[in-house]
Design a protein around this motif. Sequence first.
Motif, PDB file in Angstrom:
ATOM      1  N   GLY A 200       1.403   5.049  -2.652  1.00 23.43           N
ATOM      2  CA  GLY A 200       1.362   6.483  -2.270  1.00 23.43           C
ATOM      3  C   GLY A 200       0.991   6.609  -0.523  1.00 23.43           C
ATOM      4  O   GLY A 200       0.421   5.804  -0.104  1.00 23.43           O
ATOM      5  N   PRO A 201       1.316   7.677  -0.104  1.00 22.39           N
ATOM      6  CA  PRO A 201       0.879   7.882   1.277  1.00 22.39           C
ATOM      7  C   PRO A 201      -0.586   8.109   1.707  1.00 22.39           C
ATOM      8  O   PRO A 201      -0.840   7.585   2.733  1.00 22.39           O
ATOM      9  CB  PRO A 201       1.653   9.243   1.765  1.00 22.39           C
ATOM     10  CG  PRO A 201       1.964  10.067   0.485  1.00 22.39           C
ATOM     11  CD  PRO A 201       2.184   9.085  -0.577  1.00 22.39           C
ATOM     12  N   GLN A 202      -1.322   8.422   0.849  1.00 29.53           N
ATOM     13  CA  GLN A 202      -2.782   8.518   1.101  1.00 29.53           C
ATOM     14  C   GLN A 202      -3.406   7.250   0.913  1.00 29.53           C
ATOM     15  O   GLN A 202      -4.261   7.038   1.870  1.00 29.53           O
ATOM     16  CB  GLN A 202      -3.554   9.582  -0.199  1.00 29.53           C
ATOM     17  CG  GLN A 202      -3.248  10.928   0.198  1.00 29.53           C
ATOM     18  CD  GLN A 202      -2.163  11.288  -0.643  1.00 29.53           C
ATOM     19  OE1 GLN A 202      -1.337  10.521  -1.387  1.00 29.53           O
ATOM     20  NE2 GLN A 202      -1.537  12.494  -0.533  1.00 29.53           N
ATOM     21  N   VAL A 203      -2.975   6.384   0.134  1.00 26.95           N
ATOM     22  CA  VAL A 203      -3.400   5.073   0.013  1.00 26.95           C
ATOM     23  C   VAL A 203      -3.069   3.888   1.335  1.00 26.95           C
ATOM     24  O   VAL A 203      -3.765   3.478   1.819  1.00 26.95           O
ATOM     25  CB  VAL A 203      -2.908   3.988  -1.291  1.00 26.95           C
ATOM     26  CG1 VAL A 203      -3.320   2.969  -1.434  1.00 26.95           C
ATOM     27  CG2 VAL A 203      -3.401   5.079  -2.528  1.00 26.95           C
TER      28      VAL A 203
ATOM     29  N   TYR B 192       0.928  -1.275   0.029  1.00 24.09           N
ATOM     30  CA  TYR B 192       0.020  -0.098   0.035  1.00 24.09           C
ATOM     31  C   TYR B 192       1.131   1.146   0.054  1.00 24.09           C
ATOM     32  O   TYR B 192       0.489   2.220  -0.654  1.00 24.09           O
ATOM     33  CB  TYR B 192      -1.068   0.058   1.104  1.00 24.09           C
ATOM     34  CG  TYR B 192      -1.957  -1.103   0.951  1.00 24.09           C
ATOM     35  CD1 TYR B 192      -2.858  -1.039   0.054  1.00 24.09           C
ATOM     36  CD2 TYR B 192      -2.344  -1.848   2.081  1.00 24.09           C
ATOM     37  CE1 TYR B 192      -3.809  -1.863   0.119  1.00 24.09           C
ATOM     38  CE2 TYR B 192      -3.320  -2.830   1.808  1.00 24.09           C
ATOM     39  CZ  TYR B 192      -4.030  -2.764   0.793  1.00 24.09           C
ATOM     40  OH  TYR B 192      -5.274  -3.825   0.848  1.00 24.09           O
TER      41      TYR B 192
ATOM     42  N   LEU C 109      -2.346   5.481   4.279  1.00 25.14           N
ATOM     43  CA  LEU C 109      -3.092   5.856   5.560  1.00 25.14           C
ATOM     44  C   LEU C 109      -4.486   5.081   5.375  1.00 25.14           C
ATOM     45  O   LEU C 109      -5.056   4.794   6.450  1.00 25.14           O
ATOM     46  CB  LEU C 109      -3.155   7.255   5.566  1.00 25.14           C
ATOM     47  CG  LEU C 109      -2.099   8.196   5.953  1.00 25.14           C
ATOM     48  CD1 LEU C 109      -2.328   9.560   5.823  1.00 25.14           C
ATOM     49  CD2 LEU C 109      -1.436   7.749   7.230  1.00 25.14           C
ATOM     50  N   LEU C 110      -5.201   5.269   4.187  1.00 22.35           N
ATOM     51  CA  LEU C 110      -6.504   4.644   3.977  1.00 22.35           C
ATOM     52  C   LEU C 110      -6.573   3.481   4.412  1.00 22.35           C
ATOM     53  O   LEU C 110      -7.628   2.735   5.132  1.00 22.35           O
ATOM     54  CB  LEU C 110      -6.932   5.150   2.657  1.00 22.35           C
ATOM     55  CG  LEU C 110      -8.469   4.567   2.358  1.00 22.35           C
ATOM     56  CD1 LEU C 110      -9.478   5.485   3.320  1.00 22.35           C
ATOM     57  CD2 LEU C 110      -8.842   4.800   0.986  1.00 22.35           C
TER      58      LEU C 110
END
Length: 153
Positions: free
Chosen positions: A94-97, A90, A99-100
């Motif tokens: 990317g960091p957003q993916v 994950y 975190l999600l």
Amino acid sequence: MTRIPGLERRSGQDRRENGLPVFKRLYFKGMRSSIRRTGDRQRIVALDRYQPSLFVGIMVVLCLSLLDAMLTLILIAQGASELNPVMRYYLSHGPQVFLLAKYGLTALSVLIIVLLKESLITRYRIGTGMLLHVFAAFFGSVVIWEFYLLSVH
């Protein structure tokens, strides 16, 4: 059943029909806070009310999970690498993916524990409070380790 004229006590309205508006249902919070029948303990049953301590445990676990994710991103930016292969996958998106996925997987795990609360207590004598304490201790130890890594680096 024989009917005797004049002795009908039923009103004609089904008492199980819930005619309360949404806000009143939220205000009264329902009535089921535990399972009464032993047969129901073998099934997954959603209750209307839960203990406040369960909410606190859920919030602690979710907040520690988010703190772990944020500290992981900071450590990655400083040159560390993710050892967990699932989270590494994950993180590569990317960091957003990341975190999600981190939050979503933790929230899903906590939801499963809450839904299986009565079954876990009945079958395995494991309380959800104990499982949430184990989750919190795990995430807490990971966060402490990450703070140590940040202080050394």
